[in-house]
Design a protein around this motif. Structure first.
Motif, PDB file in Angstrom:
ATOM      1  N   TYR A  44      12.625   5.987   1.277  1.00  0.00           N
ATOM      2  CA  TYR A  44      13.804   6.479   0.561  1.00  0.00           C
ATOM      3  C   TYR A  44      13.428   7.355  -0.627  1.00  0.00           C
ATOM      4  CZ  TYR A  44      16.078   2.821   3.331  1.00  0.00           C
ATOM      5  OH  TYR A  44      16.519   2.022   4.356  1.00  0.00           O
ATOM      6  N   GLU A  47      13.459  10.929   0.317  1.00  0.00           N
ATOM      7  CA  GLU A  47      14.807  11.480   0.361  1.00  0.00           C
ATOM      8  C   GLU A  47      15.236  11.969  -1.021  1.00  0.00           C
ATOM      9  OE1 GLU A  47      19.136  10.129   2.073  1.00  0.00           O
ATOM     10  OE2 GLU A  47      17.935   8.599   1.088  1.00  0.00           O
ATOM     11  N   SER A  51      15.813  15.983  -2.040  1.00  0.00           N
ATOM     12  CA  SER A  51      17.143  16.283  -2.563  1.00  0.00           C
ATOM     13  C   SER A  51      17.023  17.022  -3.895  1.00  0.00           C
ATOM     14  CB  SER A  51      17.921  14.988  -2.719  1.00  0.00           C
ATOM     15  OG  SER A  51      19.265  15.240  -2.928  1.00  0.00           O
ATOM     16  N   LYS A  61      16.328  12.635   7.586  1.00  0.00           N
ATOM     17  CA  LYS A  61      17.601  12.103   7.100  1.00  0.00           C
ATOM     18  C   LYS A  61      18.252  11.206   8.147  1.00  0.00           C
ATOM     19  CE  LYS A  61      21.320  12.058   4.386  1.00  0.00           C
ATOM     20  NZ  LYS A  61      21.713  10.688   4.314  1.00  0.00           N
ATOM     21  N   ARG A  62      18.175  11.570   9.421  1.00  0.00           N
ATOM     22  CA  ARG A  62      18.732  10.733  10.484  1.00  0.00           C
ATOM     23  C   ARG A  62      17.999   9.402  10.559  1.00  0.00           C
ATOM     24  NH1 ARG A  62      18.549  14.819  15.095  1.00  0.00           N
ATOM     25  NH2 ARG A  62      17.658  13.051  16.173  1.00  0.00           N
ATOM     26  N   ILE A  64      16.420   7.903   8.056  1.00  0.00           N
ATOM     27  CA  ILE A  64      16.830   7.143   6.870  1.00  0.00           C
ATOM     28  C   ILE A  64      18.211   6.539   7.074  1.00  0.00           C
ATOM     29  CG2 ILE A  64      17.569   7.414   4.455  1.00  0.00           C
ATOM     30  CD1 ILE A  64      15.176   9.330   4.124  1.00  0.00           C
ATOM     31  N   ASP A  65      19.137   7.328   7.604  1.00  0.00           N
ATOM     32  CA  ASP A  65      20.490   6.820   7.854  1.00  0.00           C
ATOM     33  C   ASP A  65      20.455   5.618   8.798  1.00  0.00           C
ATOM     34  OD1 ASP A  65      21.486   8.784   6.199  1.00  0.00           O
ATOM     35  OD2 ASP A  65      22.175  10.082   7.844  1.00  0.00           O
ATOM     36  N   GLU A  66      19.608   5.673   9.819  1.00  0.00           N
ATOM     37  CA  GLU A  66      19.499   4.565  10.769  1.00  0.00           C
ATOM     38  C   GLU A  66      18.896   3.325  10.096  1.00  0.00           C
ATOM     39  OE1 GLU A  66      19.808   2.230  14.066  1.00  0.00           O
ATOM     40  OE2 GLU A  66      20.702   4.210  13.776  1.00  0.00           O
ATOM     41  N   LYS A  68      19.020   2.542   6.934  1.00  0.00           N
ATOM     42  CA  LYS A  68      20.027   1.999   6.023  1.00  0.00           C
ATOM     43  C   LYS A  68      21.130   1.290   6.787  1.00  0.00           C
ATOM     44  CE  LYS A  68      19.252   5.055   2.097  1.00  0.00           C
ATOM     45  NZ  LYS A  68      19.803   6.137   1.253  1.00  0.00           N
ATOM     46  N   ALA A  69      21.519   1.843   7.938  1.00  0.00           N
ATOM     47  CA  ALA A  69      22.545   1.213   8.769  1.00  0.00           C
ATOM     48  C   ALA A  69      22.092  -0.163   9.256  1.00  0.00           C
ATOM     49  CB  ALA A  69      22.904   2.107   9.963  1.00  0.00           C
TER      50      ALA A  69
END
Length: 73
Positions: A44, A47, A51, A61-62, A64-66, A68-69
């Motif tokens: 993270y 990220e 940014s 980013k995909r 990281i999103d996964e 976090k999900a």
């Protein structure tokens, strides 16, 4: 494009994986126990850096999103 690697990189990586402890990495053990892991700094944190510099990393980013999900912190 030749990178000039001294060894077969796939074989080298397979050897590293074969030599891992059956208990897993320290991050895997931390997550399995429900504790904090190094994911904040190792994943993270990247990220946050990109940014700050306006760098677009859609695949990262995909991922990281996964993570976090799945609730990985």
């Amino acid at each position: 494009m030749e990178l000039g690697l001294q060894e077969d990189i796939a074989e080298a990586n397979l050897k590293v994986l074969a030599d891992l402890s059956p208990a897993g990495t320290s991050m895997q053990r931390d997550i399995a126990k429900g504790g904090a892991s190094e994911i904040e700094g190792l994943v993270y944190g990247v990220e946050k850096m990109v940014s700050a510099y306006g760098v677009d990393m859609p695949v990262y980013k995909r991922i990281i999103d996964e993570l976090k999900a799945r609730g990985l912190k």
